[in-house]
Scaffold this motif. Sequence first.
Motif, mmCIF file in Angstrom:
data_model
loop_
_atom_site.group_PDB
_atom_site.id
_atom_site.type_symbol
_atom_site.label_atom_id
_atom_site.label_comp_id
_atom_site.label_asym_id
_atom_site.label_seq_id
_atom_site.Cartn_x
_atom_site.Cartn_y
_atom_site.Cartn_z
ATOM 1 N N ALA A 39 -54.381 47.692 -52.745
ATOM 2 C CA ALA A 39 -53.708 46.745 -51.862
ATOM 3 C C ALA A 39 -52.203 46.734 -52.089
ATOM 4 O O ALA A 39 -51.414 46.640 -51.136
ATOM 5 N N GLN A 40 -51.783 46.826 -53.339
ATOM 6 C CA GLN A 40 -50.349 46.841 -53.630
ATOM 7 C C GLN A 40 -49.695 48.088 -53.065
ATOM 8 O O GLN A 40 -48.549 48.042 -52.592
ATOM 9 N N MET A 41 -50.407 49.209 -53.089
ATOM 10 C CA MET A 41 -49.887 50.422 -52.465
ATOM 11 C C MET A 41 -49.578 50.175 -51.000
ATOM 12 O O MET A 41 -48.503 50.547 -50.496
ATOM 13 N N LEU A 42 -50.485 49.509 -50.296
ATOM 14 C CA LEU A 42 -50.237 49.212 -48.889
ATOM 15 C C LEU A 42 -49.085 48.229 -48.730
ATOM 16 O O LEU A 42 -48.218 48.396 -47.854
ATOM 17 N N LEU A 43 -49.059 47.195 -49.560
ATOM 18 C CA LEU A 43 -47.985 46.205 -49.466
ATOM 19 C C LEU A 43 -46.632 46.859 -49.726
ATOM 20 O O LEU A 43 -45.621 46.488 -49.113
ATOM 21 N N ASP A 44 -46.594 47.856 -50.603
ATOM 22 C CA ASP A 44 -45.341 48.535 -50.936
ATOM 23 C C ASP A 44 -45.013 49.667 -49.977
ATOM 24 O O ASP A 44 -44.129 50.485 -50.257
ATOM 25 N N GLY A 45 -45.729 49.758 -48.864
ATOM 26 C CA GLY A 45 -45.397 50.750 -47.850
ATOM 27 C C GLY A 45 -45.987 52.116 -48.091
ATOM 28 O O GLY A 45 -45.447 53.131 -47.612
ATOM 29 N N GLY A 46 -47.104 52.182 -48.825
ATOM 30 C CA GLY A 46 -47.808 53.446 -48.984
ATOM 31 C C GLY A 46 -47.573 54.162 -50.287
ATOM 32 O O GLY A 46 -48.150 55.232 -50.520
ATOM 33 N N THR A 65 -67.052 39.255 -50.965
ATOM 34 C CA THR A 65 -65.787 39.754 -51.487
ATOM 35 C C THR A 65 -64.734 39.658 -50.395
ATOM 36 O O THR A 65 -65.052 39.759 -49.204
ATOM 37 N N THR A 66 -63.479 39.475 -50.775
ATOM 38 C CA THR A 66 -62.427 39.328 -49.775
ATOM 39 C C THR A 66 -61.072 39.668 -50.381
ATOM 40 O O THR A 66 -60.861 39.512 -51.587
ATOM 41 N N TYR A 67 -60.169 40.157 -49.531
ATOM 42 C CA TYR A 67 -58.792 40.404 -49.980
ATOM 43 C C TYR A 67 -57.842 40.129 -48.833
ATOM 44 O O TYR A 67 -58.227 40.163 -47.652
ATOM 45 N N THR A 68 -56.592 39.865 -49.174
ATOM 46 C CA THR A 68 -55.553 39.757 -48.157
ATOM 47 C C THR A 68 -54.263 40.340 -48.700
ATOM 48 O O THR A 68 -54.011 40.338 -49.912
ATOM 49 N N ILE A 69 -53.455 40.863 -47.781
ATOM 50 C CA ILE A 69 -52.117 41.391 -48.064
ATOM 51 C C ILE A 69 -51.162 40.661 -47.134
ATOM 52 O O ILE A 69 -51.348 40.671 -45.917
ATOM 53 N N ASP A 70 -50.138 40.022 -47.690
ATOM 54 C CA ASP A 70 -49.196 39.243 -46.891
ATOM 55 C C ASP A 70 -47.790 39.799 -47.097
ATOM 56 O O ASP A 70 -47.138 39.505 -48.104
ATOM 57 N N PRO A 71 -47.293 40.617 -46.146
ATOM 58 C CA PRO A 71 -45.953 41.187 -46.323
ATOM 59 C C PRO A 71 -44.849 40.134 -46.366
ATOM 60 O O PRO A 71 -43.848 40.327 -47.068
ATOM 61 N N ARG A 72 -44.993 39.035 -45.634
ATOM 62 C CA ARG A 72 -43.941 38.017 -45.631
ATOM 63 C C ARG A 72 -43.792 37.354 -46.985
ATOM 64 O O ARG A 72 -42.681 37.003 -47.411
ATOM 65 N N GLU A 73 -44.891 37.134 -47.657
ATOM 66 C CA GLU A 73 -44.866 36.474 -48.960
ATOM 67 C C GLU A 73 -44.953 37.466 -50.122
ATOM 68 O O GLU A 73 -45.011 37.043 -51.278
ATOM 69 N N HIS A 74 -44.977 38.772 -49.812
ATOM 70 C CA HIS A 74 -45.086 39.812 -50.854
ATOM 71 C C HIS A 74 -46.273 39.510 -51.766
ATOM 72 O O HIS A 74 -46.177 39.552 -52.995
ATOM 73 N N LEU A 75 -47.412 39.234 -51.131
ATOM 74 C CA LEU A 75 -48.570 38.677 -51.823
ATOM 75 C C LEU A 75 -49.808 39.546 -51.644
ATOM 76 O O LEU A 75 -50.068 40.062 -50.556
ATOM 77 N N VAL A 76 -50.555 39.694 -52.722
ATOM 78 C CA VAL A 76 -51.909 40.236 -52.683
ATOM 79 C C VAL A 76 -52.820 39.205 -53.329
ATOM 80 O O VAL A 76 -52.511 38.684 -54.408
ATOM 81 N N ALA A 77 -53.932 38.882 -52.681
ATOM 82 C CA ALA A 77 -54.910 37.956 -53.257
ATOM 83 C C ALA A 77 -56.307 38.538 -53.054
ATOM 84 O O ALA A 77 -56.637 38.989 -51.947
ATOM 85 N N ILE A 78 -57.105 38.514 -54.106
ATOM 86 C CA ILE A 78 -58.445 39.108 -54.102
ATOM 87 C C ILE A 78 -59.416 38.136 -54.742
ATOM 88 O O ILE A 78 -59.119 37.542 -55.776
ATOM 89 N N LEU A 79 -60.578 37.978 -54.114
ATOM 90 C CA LEU A 79 -61.675 37.211 -54.707
ATOM 91 C C LEU A 79 -62.945 38.034 -54.591
ATOM 92 O O LEU A 79 -63.348 38.421 -53.493
ATOM 93 N N LEU A 80 -63.570 38.311 -55.729
ATOM 94 C CA LEU A 80 -64.807 39.073 -55.756
ATOM 95 C C LEU A 80 -65.933 38.206 -56.291
ATOM 96 O O LEU A 80 -65.903 37.766 -57.446
ATOM 97 N N LEU A 81 -66.907 37.939 -55.431
ATOM 98 C CA LEU A 81 -68.162 37.305 -55.789
ATOM 99 C C LEU A 81 -69.259 38.320 -55.473
ATOM 100 O O LEU A 81 -68.972 39.407 -54.973
ATOM 101 N N GLN A 82 -70.527 37.974 -55.723
ATOM 102 C CA GLN A 82 -71.583 38.945 -55.439
ATOM 103 C C GLN A 82 -72.835 38.231 -54.971
ATOM 104 O O GLN A 82 -73.822 38.090 -55.683
ATOM 105 N N HIS A 83 -72.748 37.762 -53.708
ATOM 106 C CA HIS A 83 -73.847 36.993 -53.123
ATOM 107 C C HIS A 83 -73.969 37.350 -51.650
ATOM 108 O O HIS A 83 -72.978 37.331 -50.915
ATOM 109 N N LEU A 84 -75.188 37.685 -51.219
ATOM 110 C CA LEU A 84 -75.462 37.970 -49.808
ATOM 111 C C LEU A 84 -75.941 36.695 -49.120
ATOM 112 O O LEU A 84 -77.037 36.214 -49.421
ATOM 113 N N PRO A 85 -75.150 36.122 -48.222
ATOM 114 C CA PRO A 85 -75.566 34.885 -47.542
ATOM 115 C C PRO A 85 -76.793 35.121 -46.669
ATOM 116 O O PRO A 85 -77.039 36.225 -46.176
ATOM 117 N N ARG A 86 -77.562 34.047 -46.470
ATOM 118 C CA ARG A 86 -78.727 34.084 -45.590
ATOM 119 C C ARG A 86 -78.612 32.980 -44.562
ATOM 120 O O ARG A 86 -78.233 31.850 -44.882
#
Length: 439
Positions: A321-328, A395-416
């Motif tokens: 994700a940081q690679m993408l935030l830093d422009g590749g 699991t989820t991630y986001t990349i925010d170029p305006r805030e120079h931010l990467v945030a990741i949350l990894l859980l392991q549950h399949l909702p029903r």
Amino acid sequence: MNHAGTRALWPRPIAAALLCLGALSTPASAVDTVVDAAAPLPAAAPLAWGVSPERLQRLHVFLDEATGPRGYLGGVSLVARNGRIVDWQAYGYRDLARSEPMRRDAIFRIYSMTKTVTSVALMMLIEEGKVALDDPVSRYLPAFADLPVLEAGAAARQRPAATPLTLHALLTHTAGFPAGLPGDEAALALQERADPHGAKDLRGFAERLARAPLAADPGERFGYDGAALETVARVVEVVSGQRFEDFLRQRIFQPLRMRDTGFRVPDAQRGRVVDITTMGDGGRLRIADGPSALHPGEALNAYASGAGGLYSTAADYARFAQMLLDGGTLDGQSLLGHKTVELMMRNHLTMLDPPVTQFSDAEGFGIGGYVVLDPAARGQLGSVGQFGWSGAASTTYTIDPREHLVAILLLQHLPRDGVDDLPRISRNFYDLVYQALLP
């Protein structure tokens, strides 16, 4: 559970040093980067990079409670700003018995977060001039020439597609494959009859998929599905002359030092794979179904699934994700040009009215992930242009170029559906990350 007594922002020796220096409450000039050999990016005191340590405690308390005795087994969260890790935590336990504490290097099935990686792989080939976004898929996979469309409401009436199926349509989920939308039922039944998921490799998947008609004309609608990215993965194989898994390993994972990312976990590392749960009929968590659930670390599919087959860690995905935030580019390794990354993070649904996904009127879609168009309409903290995606097992991630931010949350549950399941917490997670940012 007392958060302060069980873990800290950093490994304990570093945490002790920071606390002695008063790093969590002193001006940014006092402490910047600290040495943490295990960190995927440089580690820094939150305040040094515009993140309130006091407000981060709200996130910690929330995730402690979410992974309590009646919640998720455990999880790992990571927040990076300006290329520095300001928060990296493990919560709860790795196993259903809740006997093995979660570790920050735990390995998760990231499912659809794989799609962003697959999209990057094709964009690398585009940069090399080997393919173009508007190329017809049939140029590389001849079986996709002249795919018919099954008209809604007519079980056997097929017609020629109005436009060719392109690589761009695959990447943006506008290919027209059945995607659970109204009127897709007959086309889905024919696709299931072709059984692409029963294939042993990506070549077989693509050949079987091409036997079934589309549910809509390419470019006519957004319909999220896995078939499109499996097809992209097969195109990568054909164009590169490599197996998809080899291409990812040599061109993405090794340059980025993503050591724990792949379609199968080595036997020696399988003790780090997190148990994957689902909610049982009795209201108690149980191990989910499938080979990977019963034998953690086994491949999720018989083929190297570009739509959802990867295992990874928070550390590995943070580097991606940081690679993408830093422009590749990251640590001198250039995977993509910055203009390519800019293109990926723009809304590509402008041909639709409205130009949004089936999930939100406030989100468009780029290449490999959502693009936030209106945080207010979305109903959660964030930024215009924020980019990211999630996986089926929470699991989820986001990349925010305006805030120079990467945030990741990894859980392991399949909702029903249809049961009293665990609450979805990704929205809470992002709200708690964003509320901690300082001006």
